[in-house]
Write a protein that holds these residues in place. Structure first.
Motif, PDB file in Angstrom:
ATOM      1  N   LEU A   1       0.823  -1.213   0.000  1.00  0.00           N
ATOM      2  CA  LEU A   1       0.000   0.000   0.000  1.00  0.00           C
ATOM      3  C   LEU A   1       0.853   1.256   0.000  1.00  0.00           C
ATOM      4  O   LEU A   1       0.481   2.272  -0.612  1.00  0.00           O
ATOM      5  CB  LEU A   1      -0.936  -0.006   1.219  1.00  0.00           C
ATOM      6  CG  LEU A   1      -2.016  -1.095   1.234  1.00  0.00           C
ATOM      7  CD1 LEU A   1      -2.838  -0.997   2.509  1.00  0.00           C
ATOM      8  CD2 LEU A   1      -2.916  -0.979   0.006  1.00  0.00           C
ATOM      9  N   ARG A   2       2.000   1.198   0.676  1.00  0.00           N
ATOM     10  CA  ARG A   2       2.897   2.362   0.690  1.00  0.00           C
ATOM     11  C   ARG A   2       3.587   2.570  -0.655  1.00  0.00           C
ATOM     12  O   ARG A   2       4.032   3.676  -0.966  1.00  0.00           O
ATOM     13  CB  ARG A   2       3.965   2.197   1.780  1.00  0.00           C
ATOM     14  CG  ARG A   2       3.460   2.239   3.196  1.00  0.00           C
ATOM     15  CD  ARG A   2       4.603   2.390   4.187  1.00  0.00           C
ATOM     16  NE  ARG A   2       5.568   1.310   4.128  1.00  0.00           N
ATOM     17  CZ  ARG A   2       5.484   0.190   4.842  1.00  0.00           C
ATOM     18  NH1 ARG A   2       4.455   0.001   5.647  1.00  0.00           N
ATOM     19  NH2 ARG A   2       6.412  -0.737   4.757  1.00  0.00           N
TER      20      ARG A   2
ATOM     21  N   ASN B   1       1.398   3.379  -5.438  1.00  0.00           N
ATOM     22  CA  ASN B   1       1.197   4.580  -6.242  1.00  0.00           C
ATOM     23  C   ASN B   1       2.498   5.121  -6.824  1.00  0.00           C
ATOM     24  O   ASN B   1       2.484   5.749  -7.893  1.00  0.00           O
ATOM     25  CB  ASN B   1       0.459   5.644  -5.436  1.00  0.00           C
ATOM     26  CG  ASN B   1      -1.021   5.326  -5.311  1.00  0.00           C
ATOM     27  OD1 ASN B   1      -1.584   4.634  -6.151  1.00  0.00           O
ATOM     28  ND2 ASN B   1      -1.656   5.808  -4.261  1.00  0.00           N
TER      29      ASN B   1
ATOM     30  N   ARG C   1      -3.462   5.441 -10.332  1.00  0.00           N
ATOM     31  CA  ARG C   1      -3.169   5.360  -8.910  1.00  0.00           C
ATOM     32  C   ARG C   1      -4.358   4.762  -8.157  1.00  0.00           C
ATOM     33  O   ARG C   1      -5.495   4.810  -8.619  1.00  0.00           O
ATOM     34  CB  ARG C   1      -2.844   6.743  -8.353  1.00  0.00           C
ATOM     35  CG  ARG C   1      -1.524   7.314  -8.882  1.00  0.00           C
ATOM     36  CD  ARG C   1      -1.373   8.785  -8.516  1.00  0.00           C
ATOM     37  NE  ARG C   1      -1.275   8.989  -7.081  1.00  0.00           N
ATOM     38  CZ  ARG C   1      -0.124   9.030  -6.394  1.00  0.00           C
ATOM     39  NH1 ARG C   1       1.029   8.875  -7.054  1.00  0.00           N
ATOM     40  NH2 ARG C   1      -0.113   9.236  -5.099  1.00  0.00           N
TER      41      ARG C   1
ATOM     42  N   ALA D   1      -6.762   4.966  -5.028  1.00  0.00           N
ATOM     43  CA  ALA D   1      -7.266   5.864  -3.989  1.00  0.00           C
ATOM     44  C   ALA D   1      -7.522   5.073  -2.712  1.00  0.00           C
ATOM     45  O   ALA D   1      -7.874   3.888  -2.757  1.00  0.00           O
ATOM     46  CB  ALA D   1      -8.558   6.528  -4.454  1.00  0.00           C
ATOM     47  N   ASP D   2      -7.361   5.737  -1.570  1.00  0.00           N
ATOM     48  CA  ASP D   2      -7.555   5.049  -0.288  1.00  0.00           C
ATOM     49  C   ASP D   2      -8.934   4.405  -0.210  1.00  0.00           C
ATOM     50  O   ASP D   2      -9.085   3.300   0.317  1.00  0.00           O
ATOM     51  CB  ASP D   2      -7.380   6.029   0.868  1.00  0.00           C
ATOM     52  CG  ASP D   2      -5.935   6.482   1.038  1.00  0.00           C
ATOM     53  OD1 ASP D   2      -5.042   5.803   0.488  1.00  0.00           O
ATOM     54  OD2 ASP D   2      -5.710   7.490   1.718  1.00  0.00           O
ATOM     55  N   GLY D   3      -9.926   5.070  -0.755  1.00  0.00           N
ATOM     56  CA  GLY D   3     -11.287   4.586  -0.634  1.00  0.00           C
ATOM     57  C   GLY D   3     -11.616   3.363  -1.465  1.00  0.00           C
ATOM     58  O   GLY D   3     -12.687   2.766  -1.277  1.00  0.00           O
TER      59      GLY D   3
ATOM     60  N   ILE E   1      -9.413   0.660  -1.836  1.00  0.00           N
ATOM     61  CA  ILE E   1      -8.569  -0.482  -1.472  1.00  0.00           C
ATOM     62  C   ILE E   1      -9.410  -1.700  -1.137  1.00  0.00           C
ATOM     63  O   ILE E   1      -9.160  -2.811  -1.627  1.00  0.00           O
ATOM     64  CB  ILE E   1      -7.647  -0.111  -0.287  1.00  0.00           C
ATOM     65  CG1 ILE E   1      -6.601   0.908  -0.745  1.00  0.00           C
ATOM     66  CG2 ILE E   1      -6.952  -1.362   0.259  1.00  0.00           C
ATOM     67  CD1 ILE E   1      -5.796   1.510   0.385  1.00  0.00           C
ATOM     68  N   GLU E   2     -10.441  -1.513  -0.315  1.00  0.00           N
ATOM     69  CA  GLU E   2     -11.246  -2.656   0.084  1.00  0.00           C
ATOM     70  C   GLU E   2     -11.999  -3.236  -1.107  1.00  0.00           C
ATOM     71  O   GLU E   2     -12.143  -4.466  -1.236  1.00  0.00           O
ATOM     72  CB  GLU E   2     -12.227  -2.263   1.189  1.00  0.00           C
ATOM     73  CG  GLU E   2     -12.927  -3.452   1.842  1.00  0.00           C
ATOM     74  CD  GLU E   2     -11.963  -4.435   2.491  1.00  0.00           C
ATOM     75  OE1 GLU E   2     -12.323  -5.636   2.555  1.00  0.00           O
ATOM     76  OE2 GLU E   2     -10.857  -4.032   2.918  1.00  0.00           O
TER      77      GLU E   2
END
Length: 213
Positions: free
Chosen positions: A22-23, A26, A36, A38-40, A42-43
């Motif tokens: 995750l780090r 991107n 890229r 987006a955090d939203g 990931i799931e």
């Protein structure tokens, strides 16, 4: 039927590399010009297959070998940041002591794999590494042939849908772990032979199966 050979995946199964992924993802996306993450989302991506993820991130298949080579270099540099999951060495040792041959098939390099495994690397009889994204089935066949074990006595254990697909293609049993990259619901939807919610369940299930067999 007792299992004589267990083929393990590394990242997300034995090594806790998802935080590192995750780090890093991107930066890799920027380097290879794909979308890229987006955090939203990931799931949502954890519920998708590898092919679906590639499509959503707009990664062309011809870039995959170069991306894989770059990822291996990054993992080598970050080896100290990627620990084994708790209980891995004890689980592997229990299987080996119960007569189960251990093999590792991973997209990572053998050097990276051995460094991550540390002393536990000595428990493995075979390493077949640097698998392409969808190339595990061929490596499974090679490992099984070298081990001299019938396919119905082999199980592969991984954390992604493509691990299940590769096992099905070869005609071996498959186990899915719930602590890796793919969401447990996504894995269960593909009907693996075993679903492991805790690390110690692997040894207890496989060792029990072997004794009963």
């Amino acid at each position: 039927m007792p299992y004589a050979l267990a083929i393990f995946d590394l990242d997300g199964t034995l090594a806790d590399s998802f935080p590192w992924f995750l780090r890093t993802i991107n930066d890799v996306a920027d380097r290879f010009n794909f979308r890229r993450v987006a955090d939203g989302e990931i799931e949502e991506l954890r519920h998708a297959s590898s092919r679906e993820i590639l499509a959503r991130l707009e990664v062309p298949s011809w870039k995959l070998p170069a991306i894989a080579r770059h990822a291996r270099r990054l993992k080598a540099e970050a080896a100290a940041e990627i620990p084994l999951f708790a209980g891995v060495e004890a689980m592997l040792r229990t299987l080996a002591e119960n007569g189960v041959q251990l093999a590792l098939v991973t997209s990572d390099s053998e050097a990276n794999a051995r460094e991550k495994l540390g002393e536990a690397a000595a428990l493995f009889e075979q390493f077949d590494c640097s698998a392409s994204l969808f190339g595990k089935a061929a490596k499974f066949r090679r490992v099984i042939r070298r081990a001299g074990v019938e396919p119905d006595k082999v199980i592969s254990i991984g954390d992604e849908v493509r691990d299940i697909e590769a096992a099905r293609a070869v005609g071996i049993a498959c186990g899915a772990v719930c602590w890796g990259y793919a969401a447990p619901a996504a894995l269960r939807a593909f009907g693996p032979d075993h679903v492991f919610e805790r690390m110690d369940e692997i040894a207890s299930t496989l060792a029990r199966t072997r004794r009963v067999g």
